[in-house]
Design an enzyme around this catalytic site. Structure first.
Site, mmCIF file in Angstrom:
data_model
loop_
_atom_site.group_PDB
_atom_site.id
_atom_site.type_symbol
_atom_site.label_atom_id
_atom_site.label_comp_id
_atom_site.label_asym_id
_atom_site.label_seq_id
_atom_site.Cartn_x
_atom_site.Cartn_y
_atom_site.Cartn_z
ATOM 1 N N SER A 63 0.856 -1.186 0.000
ATOM 2 C CA SER A 63 0.000 0.000 0.000
ATOM 3 C C SER A 63 0.891 1.234 0.000
ATOM 4 O O SER A 63 2.117 1.132 0.040
ATOM 5 C CB SER A 63 -0.889 0.011 1.238
ATOM 6 O OG SER A 63 -0.107 0.357 2.371
ATOM 7 N N LYS A 64 0.244 2.371 -0.005
ATOM 8 C CA LYS A 64 0.981 3.638 -0.055
ATOM 9 C C LYS A 64 1.948 3.787 1.114
ATOM 10 O O LYS A 64 2.905 4.546 1.033
ATOM 11 C CB LYS A 64 0.003 4.813 -0.064
ATOM 12 C CG LYS A 64 -0.759 4.876 -1.367
ATOM 13 C CD LYS A 64 -1.465 6.223 -1.537
ATOM 14 C CE LYS A 64 -2.345 6.222 -2.775
ATOM 15 N NZ LYS A 64 -3.766 6.094 -2.467
ATOM 16 N N ARG A 65 1.671 3.067 2.202
ATOM 17 C CA ARG A 65 2.587 3.157 3.346
ATOM 18 C C ARG A 65 3.990 2.681 2.968
ATOM 19 O O ARG A 65 4.978 3.080 3.553
ATOM 20 C CB ARG A 65 2.077 2.294 4.509
ATOM 21 C CG ARG A 65 0.905 2.895 5.265
ATOM 22 C CD ARG A 65 0.501 2.027 6.439
ATOM 23 N NE ARG A 65 0.273 0.636 6.052
ATOM 24 C CZ ARG A 65 1.079 -0.362 6.334
ATOM 25 N NH1 ARG A 65 2.189 -0.166 7.013
ATOM 26 N NH2 ARG A 65 0.780 -1.594 5.941
ATOM 27 N N HIS A 66 4.063 1.788 1.996
ATOM 28 C CA HIS A 66 5.359 1.243 1.591
ATOM 29 C C HIS A 66 6.103 2.143 0.612
ATOM 30 O O HIS A 66 7.303 2.023 0.429
ATOM 31 C CB HIS A 66 5.183 -0.138 0.941
ATOM 32 C CG HIS A 66 4.641 -1.164 1.880
ATOM 33 N ND1 HIS A 66 3.319 -1.553 1.887
ATOM 34 C CD2 HIS A 66 5.236 -1.880 2.854
ATOM 35 C CE1 HIS A 66 3.135 -2.471 2.819
ATOM 36 N NE2 HIS A 66 4.275 -2.682 3.426
ATOM 37 N N GLY A 67 5.371 3.027 -0.046
ATOM 38 C CA GLY A 67 5.958 3.877 -1.087
ATOM 39 C C GLY A 67 4.933 4.054 -2.182
ATOM 40 O O GLY A 67 3.774 3.678 -2.007
#
Ligand code: GLU
Ligand code: ZN
Length: 492
Positions: A254-258
Site C-alpha cells: 500500500s501507499k505506506r510502503h511507497g
C-alpha cells in the site's frame, strides 16, 4: 481450447502495481498460449468512476507496450467492452433469472433495510444481511407494488442448503456452505444499474472467457459467481487467483510502503521494460533463477504453473536494481530523449533543446547512465554543470578517516597535481596515481584526496566519475572551483 483471458479493472483509481501485475499475467498467458487478451472496463460503480483513471489505464498499458486484442478503442466481436455501454444487457439477464425463479424483485425501502440491520446488530443475531423479506411475494403482491410505481431491485436467490465448491488452479477446491454466502445479493439496482457480480459473470460468459486470473481478494466472491453460472446453466470458467502482493514487512502493499501507482514510477524515471520485467517476477518464476526477461521472451515462456501460491513481495530496492540494469543496457540516443524532460523541468535546458544543449546532452549520457537508478537521477548528477552552488560546509569535503588539516593539504596539493596534469595533457591514469601517492604521503586513504576534489568540482558527494565531470565542466571552470575550495580551507 482457445485461451481467452481478460483484465477487467474498475476505473476508480490509478493503475497500481498489483493491478498491472494482474494485467501482465493475463497478457503473457494469452500470448504464450496463442490466445486472446481482452480488456474490459468495469465501470458500473458510477460514484467512484473517474475519467482520469480511465485515461490512466490506457496510457499505462500503452506505456508498457501491452496491446489488447479486444476491448475499448479496438473493439471486437463481443463488444462493447465498457460495462456502462452494456446496461440493457444486464437487465435482460437479471430478468431471465427472475423468470426462472432464481432471482426475485425486492421492494424493500432503504429505511426498512436499515431497521433490519439495526435489529440484527442489537440482538447479536448470527444471521446478518438481507432477511429475504421479498423472497416469496405472491404475483399479486408484486403486481401491486409495480403498479404503485415502486422500483424494485433484483436479488439473487442464494440456496440456503448445501455447499458450493469452486476449483482454483492454484489453491485447489474452495468450498463454502451456501448459508454462509451473503443472503440474496442485489444483481440489479433499482435504477437499472447492475452490480459487480452480475455484470462480471454475464460478461465473462458472453465474452467466452476461459480463464479468470485475478487478485486473491476476489476469492470470497467465487462461490457466488459459481452459483450464478449454474443458475444460468453456463459453464464455469477456470479460476486462478493470483498471490497477494505484499511489502517487505509482510503487509499488503500500500501507499505506506511507497508509491504504488505506475504513473509515479514512470514520473520518477523507471523504464517500462524494467517495470514489466520485475512486476512479472512478483509471484511468478520460470525456473527459480532466471531474472531477465524481455517482453518478447515472456510472451513465449510464461506459464501458469510458474505462478506462486504464497504471497509475493514487491521489493522497491530490487526494482531499482533492475531499472539500473536496464538503463545501462539502453541505447544512448533513447536515454538522451528520456533524460531531456527532467533537465528541462529542472530549468537546466530549453524546450525544445538548442543545438548546443543537444550536443551537451549526448556527452552527458554515457557517464550518467552508469550512475543512474532512475532517470530523474540525471538532475542531481548533472546539476553542477548548470548551477554553481558551492558546498560551504567544510565537513562535507572531509572523507571518512581524514581530517580538516589533511583535507586542506589534499585540496591545495591535489589541485596543483590535477591542474598541471590536465593542462599538460597527461594520462588520466598517471594523474590518478600521483593523487594516490599524495594520499599515502599524507597518511590518509585515497578517498581522502579524491572526495574534497570531487566536492569542490561537482558541489556534491554524489557525482559522476572525476574525469568525466571535468571533461563536461571544462578545465577553466574546474580550476576556478578548485581555487575557491582551497580558499575556503585557507580561511581561518
Ligand atoms: N473490476 C474488478 C476489479 O476491479 C474485476 C475483478 C475480476 O477480475 O473479476 O478488480
Ligand atoms: Zn425486499
Amino acid at each position: 481450447m482457445d485461451v481467452r483471458v481478460r483484465y477487467a479493472p474498475s476505473p476508480t483509481g490509478l493503475q497500481h502495481i498489483g493491478g498491472i501485475r494482474t494485467a501482465l499475467f493475463n497478457y503473457f498467458f494469452a500470448k504464450a498460449n496463442g490466445g486472446k487478451f481482452i480488456l474490459r472496463v468495469e465501470d458500473t460503480d458510477r460514484e467512484r468512476y473517474s475519467d482520469e483513471s480511465l485515461e490512466d489505464l490506457y496510457s499505462t498499458l500503452d506505456w508498457l507496450g501491452i496491446k489488447w486484442d479486444e476491448g475499448p478503442v479496438v473493439g471486437g466481436p463481443y463488444g462493447p467492452y465498457i460495462q456502462s455501454e452494456r446496461f440493457d444487457l444486464y437487465k435482460e439477464y437479471a430478468e431471465k433469472l427472475v423468470e426462472m425463479g432464481k432471482a426475485y424483485y425486492c421492494f424493500c425501502t432503504p429505511e426498512r433495510l436499515e431497521e433490519v440491520r439495526k435489529q440484527q446488530v442489537e440482538s447479536k443475531s448470527e444471521y446478518q444481511g438481507y432477511d429475504r423479506h421479498c423472497a416469496h411475494l405472491s404475483d399479486s403482491e408484486i403486481k401491486e407494488n409495480l403498479r404503485q410505481g415502486i422500483k424494485p431491485v433484483i436479488r439473487f436467490r442464494v440456496p440456503t442448503e448445501g455447499k458450493t465448491t469452486f476449483h482454483d488452479i492454484l489453491m485447489g477446491d474452495i468450498s463454502r456452505r451456501n448459508r454462509d454466502i451473503s443472503p440474496d445479493p442485489i444483481l440489479l439496482k433499482s435504477d437499472g444499474f447492475p452490480t459487480y457480480h452480475l455484470a462480471n459473470v454475464v460478461d465473462d460468459h458472453l465474452m467466452h472467457i476461459t480463464h479468470i486470473m485475478r487478485a486473491q481478494e476476489w476469492i470470497p466472491s467465487g462461490p457466488l459467481h459459481v452459483l450464478l453460472y449454474e443458475a444460468f446453466g453456463w459453464d464455469v470458467p477456470q479460476y486462478c487467483h493470483l498471490p497477494m502482493v505484499m511489502g517487505k514487512d509482510g503487509q499488503k502493499l500500500s501507499k505506506r510502503h511507497g508509491s504504488t501507482a505506475v504513473r509515479d514510477f514512470r514520473a520518477k524515471g523507471y523504464l517500462p521494460e524494467a517495470i514489466l520485467n520485475y512486476v512479472t517476477l512478483v509471484g511468478w518464476s520460470l525456473d527459480g533463477s532466471t531474472e531477465f526477461f524481455s517482453k518478447e521472451a515472456l510472451e513465449k515462456c510464461f506459464t501458469m504453473e510458474g505462478i506462486h501460491k504464497s504471497p509475493a513481495v514487491f521489493d522497491y530496492k530490487k526494482l531499482d536494481w533492475f531499472n539500473g540494469q536496464y538503463i545501462r543496457q539502453a541505447d544512448n540516443d533513447r536515454l538522451a530523449s528520456l533524460i531531456a524532460p527532467y533537465l528541462q523541468e529542472a530549468g537546466y535546458m530549453h524546450k525544445p533543446l538548442t543545438e548546443e544543449e543537444s550536443a551537451l546532452l549526448s556527452r552527458i549520457v554515457p557517464p550518467v547512465k552508469e550512475r543512474m537508478k532512475v532517470l530523474s537521477d540525471a538532475v542531481p548528477l548533472t546539476s553542477f554543470l548548470f548551477e554553481d552552488r558551492p558546498v560551504e560546509d567544510k565537513a562535507v569535503y572531509v572523507a571518512k578517516g581524514s581530517d580538516e588539516a589533511s583535507t586542506a593539504a589534499a585540496l591545495s596539493r591535489g589541485s596543483a597535481i590535477l591542474l598541471s596534469g590536465l593542462k599538460s595533457g597527461e594520462e588520466e591514469s598517471s594523474i590518478e596515481e600521483k593523487l594516490s601517492a599524495l594520499a599515502s604521503e599524507l597518511g590518509i586513504k585515497v578517498n581522502g584526496v579524491f572526495q574534497p576534489i570531487r566536492v569542490a568540482i561537482t558541489n556534491s558527494t554524489v557525482s559522476l566519475p572525476l574525469f568525466d565531470s571535468i571533461r563536461l565542466l571544462g578545465i577553466d571552470e574546474t580550476e576556478r572551483r578548485l581555487i575557491r575550495a582551497d580558499k575556503l580551507f585557507e580561511e581561518n
